[in-house]
Each structure stands twice: as structure tokens, then as C-alpha cells.
Design an enzyme around this catalytic site. Structure first.
Site: not given
Length: 382
Positions: A207-209, A283
Site C-alpha cells: 500500500v503506497h498510493r 495498489d
């Protein structure tokens, strides 16, 4: 294929995925490659360590770009790149994808009348809220050679009025990247043992967006779904520095308690974990491509995608919230039969020869020198 060392090709990049996807092309260019790193990913765990792992030469680094707002990143990179290319003009400029680094390289190549090659051209999410969508559209308009990964990407470019002779379907360089860097089965088993994991019996998540991390409520929803999923199978989460910062700022650290949180991994380690996972949840833009090469099911947590080819068989697209768990359980219910089915399918992103095809296209580029210059100055050494 051997390139002449006195004909330099500038490869402008700034993020971990660009390093991964351009590594084989840079190796094929050999001494002719001039790698310029804008520092968009400024954390050593995301870029610096990858140079050694991928066997890449030390780049020319720009300063004052990473960690700044988008407009400042692009403006700073533009000024620095223009200075570099004014002093030592490259024969051609190569950019990949849709990053701020790629946009900066494309704009400077255009301003300096240097041939521009766009690797991974023609991706479209049709989501104008994504900065990457604007970047990729502008780069495609400027590029002299558009390396489309799939026939679908080529069709999108043609529909937008891009001249057919500028487009080549090359496949995606991610295929050779995965094949080159996936550790062998014995090494994968050793890695899983060290983490207390069993093959086909855990979930790997990333998860990073900004759309999933900048709003604390959205981030809490995503982490909450992963925590709920961890009651079925262990969930391994390599924690991106950006995500860690957002979690701490929002006071969401307790939501990590049920997860197996690890530091960002090397590319090989990530591929090993992905190859043996029962399911991926991510993501990322690149993970859908990698999942098709690895033959693993994937739940993509985003509002839109620019890689629809992966969603015919390998992936599902869901928004943050309950849909994550629902899609995850749907894919997990397919069990070993589902994993065998995916493993038998070819990747829609090509046969692993994209980098060589792109290198051949670069070799045919005609420099735009002074008016009246006669013919090409070939890159290929005799």
C-alpha cells in the site's frame, strides 16, 4: 548486440520501478548508456540498494528533487536536466512510464530537439485525478518512438491520433525483469522459512498510493481490511516509507498489530514472496504486470487502472473498503486449482524480449543535428 561507447543515450529515471524495468535495456546499451537519476525516490531502501542488486552503473544524480511537491519536482528536474544536456547533448533520451522523472526527461528532450523514446507508451486509465495519467499523455504526444507494451496500448494511441509509424509493439520489459530476478525455488523456500511462512498459505500486500494513504479514513479502511484478512491467513506487508509516515501521523499503528510488517525488500525478495503467496493485494501499478508473469491472483485497491490486460484472468479491481475482503476471499476460494490455472496462462505482456526490441529501435534513431545533416549516425558498433 553491441553499442558504440562514444554514442551516449540518456536514460532518465527516478523511481524504483523505473530502475527495475529499464535494467536490462541499460545492460544492452552498455557503455553507451548515460543513466540520469532525478532522485524522485530519494529513500535508499527504494532506489540506492537496487543499483547493486540490478547490476546497474552509478547514475548521474540530480539534487533537490525528491520529497518535494510535484510541480517543484518537475521544475527542479527540468532545470537540472537542461543544464546537463546543454553541456553534453545525448544522442537520444529514453524514459519509461509516467513518473515526474519521465515527464521531465521528455520535456527537456523535446526542448532540445533530442529524439525521445517512450518505453511503456499508450497506457490509459482515463482517470484525470491521477497525476500519472497527465504525465503519460504528455510524454506520448512528445515521443518520437512509442514502445507500446500490448496491441491494446497501440490501439489507444492510434485512437488518439498518434501516427502509426511512431508506434511499435514491443512487449513490456517487466517480463524479463521478473524472469531475471526471481530467486530459485530453494532460495524462496529458505526465505519463507525465515519468516515462518508456508507457500500458498499467506497474503502479500503493498500500500503506497496517495489515494489510499493521504486520507486517514481511507488508510484506516484499507488497513482494517488487511487486518480482518489476517484472521484467515497471515498477511505480509512490506511497509513503504510514505505509508509508514501516514500511519504514524494518523495514529493508526494499532491496525498493524495483526499483520507481519517488514521493511521494504529487495526486488528479488519481493518477487520470491509474491511467487509463493496465495494472493496479492496491492495498489501498485506494476504488481498487476508482475502477477501475470508469476501466475498469482491479485486484488488491486484503486479506483481505476491503466493495465486492463491483467484483469481478464489474474486480477480484480476494488475500491478501499469491504470490497477488498470480499474479492480476496473470492480468489482464495479458488484454492490450488485456481493457482494452477493461472500458472498455466501466458502473460499478456509479451515473451521477455521487449528490452532487445527497444534497443534495436534506439539503434535506428536518427539524430536531429544541424539542418541538412545527412542520414543516421548508427549506435551499433561495427
Amino acid at each position: 548486440m553491441t553499442f558504440s561507447a562514444d554514442r551516449k543515450v540518456a536514460v532518465v529515471l527516478g523511481t524504483r520501478p523505473e530502475l527495475v524495468k529499464l535494467a536490462e535495456l541499460i545492460r544492452l546499451l552498455g557503455p553507451a548508456a548515460r543513466v540520469v537519476h532525478t532522485g524522485q525516490h530519494y529513500d535508499d531502501a527504494l532506489s540506492g540498494a537496487f543499483l547493486d542488486e540490478l547490476g546497474l552503473p552509478e547514475p548521474e544524480y540530480l539534487t533537490g528533487v525528491g520529497g518535494r511537491p510535484r510541480a517543484v519536482q518537475v521544475g527542479s528536474a527540468l532545470a537540472a536536466l537542461d543544464g546537463l544536456f546543454a553541456a553534453d547533448p545525448p544522442l537520444a533520451v529514453v524514459v519509461q512510464g509516467d513518473t515526474n522523472a519521465a515527464l521531465s526527461g521528455a520535456l527537456v528532450a523535446n526542448a532540445r530537439s533530442i529524439p525521445l523514446i517512450h518505453v511503456e507508451a499508450g497506457l490509459r486509465s482515463h482517470d484525470r485525478s491521477m497525476p500519472e495519467e497527465h504525465n503519460r499523455v504528455v510524454i506520448d504526444r512528445l515521443a518520437d518512438v512509442l514502445c507500446a507494451a500490448t496491441p491494446e496500448n497501440r490501439a489507444l494511441l492510434l485512437a488518439e491520433g498518434v501516427a502509426d509509424e511512431r508506434i511499435e509493439v514491443t512487449g513490456n520489459t517487466v517480463v524479463e525483469a521478473v524472469r531475471d530476478h526471481l530467486p530459485p525455488a530453494r532460495e524462496r523456500a529458505r526465505l519463507l522459512g525465515g519468516l515462518g511462512l508456508t507457500a500458498d498459505a499467506y497474503v502479500l500486500a503493498t500500500v503506497h498510493r496517495p489515494e489510499n494513504t493521504d486520507d486517514p479514513a481511507v488508510l484506516a479502511a484499507v488497513l482494517g481490511e488487511l487486518a480482518a484478512l489476517s484472521r484467515t491467513l497471515p498477511v505480509v506487508l512490506p511497509l513503504h516509507p510514505r505509508t509508514r509516515t501516514r500511519i504514524d501521523a494518523a495514529g493508526l499503528r494499532p491496525l498493524l498489530d495483526g499483520l507481519t510488517v517488514i521493511d521494504p525488500t529487495s526486488y528479488g525478495t519481493f518477487l520470491a514472496l509474491a511467487r509463493e503467496a496465495a494472493l496479492l493485494v496491492s495498489d501498485s501499478g506494476g504488481v498487476p504486470e508482475e502477477a501475470t508473469v508469476l501466475g498469482r491472483p491479485l486484488v488491486v485497491v484503486r479506483r481505476s487502472t491503466e493495465r486492463p490486460e491483467a484483469f481478464a484472468d489474474f486480477a480484480e479491481l476494488v475500491a478501499p473498503g469491504p470490497g477488498i475482503g470480499e474479492a480476496a476471499h473470492r480468489r482464495l476460494a479458488e484454492g490450488p486449482d485456481g493457482l494452477r490455472r493461472l500458472a498455466a496462462l501466458p502473460s499478456p505482456y509479451g515473451d521477455g524480449s521487449a528490452s532487445r526490441r527497444i534497443a534495436e529501435l534506439i539503434a535506428g534513431v536518427v539524430p536531429r543535428g544541424a539542418a541538412g545533416a545527412a542520414g543516421p549516425a548508427p549506435l551499433l558498433a561495427a
